[in-house]
Design a protein around this motif. Structure first.
Motif: not given
Length: 124
Positions: A10-11, A13-15, A17-18
């Motif tokens: 999840l981290v 994937t979030l990174c 996307i950012l």
């Protein structure tokens, strides 16, 4: 179930996307800056052309020999004006404006000497 095993993807994937979002913003800002730069160059070219035509209209009254050429350095660049007599009453002068960043613009102006007026203006 292992919670550490779930948080790590999840981290990541979030990174990711950012990273995509900030890459998009960076490209957007860069393209806007390039657009503004090009607009600024075009305005400089137009100002130089106008200065060249204004000077040429004064010089055309003083000329006795054709073809003739004049150069003038101004703050924003270089002006080159070439005068050619096309007929008894008409003089054509070409104004070439070169900005300090070496972008150029040309214009041909046909001037009626007896009426003291511009009859034709051709850019390119």
């Amino acid at each position: 179930m292992n919670e550490r095993g779930m948080i790590y993807p999840l981290v990541l994937t979030l990174c990711f996307i950012l990273l995509i979002f900030f890459s998009y913003l960076t490209e957007k800002v860069a393209s806007e800056r390039h657009f503004v730069f090009m607009q600024e160059e075009q305005l400089k070219q137009v100002r130089l052309i106008q200065q060249g035509v204004d000077r040429a209209l004064v010089w055309v009254e003083e000329l006795a020999v054709y073809p003739s050429e004049r150069r003038l350095n101004v703050n924003e660049g270089l002006l080159k004006v070439v005068f050619t007599k096309t007929s008894v009453n008409e003089v054509m002068f070409t104004v070439e404006a070169v900005t300090t960043r070496q972008s150029t613009k040309k214009v041909k102006v046909y001037y009626n000497v007896t009426q003291k007026s511009v009859t034709k203006w051709v850019e390119g």
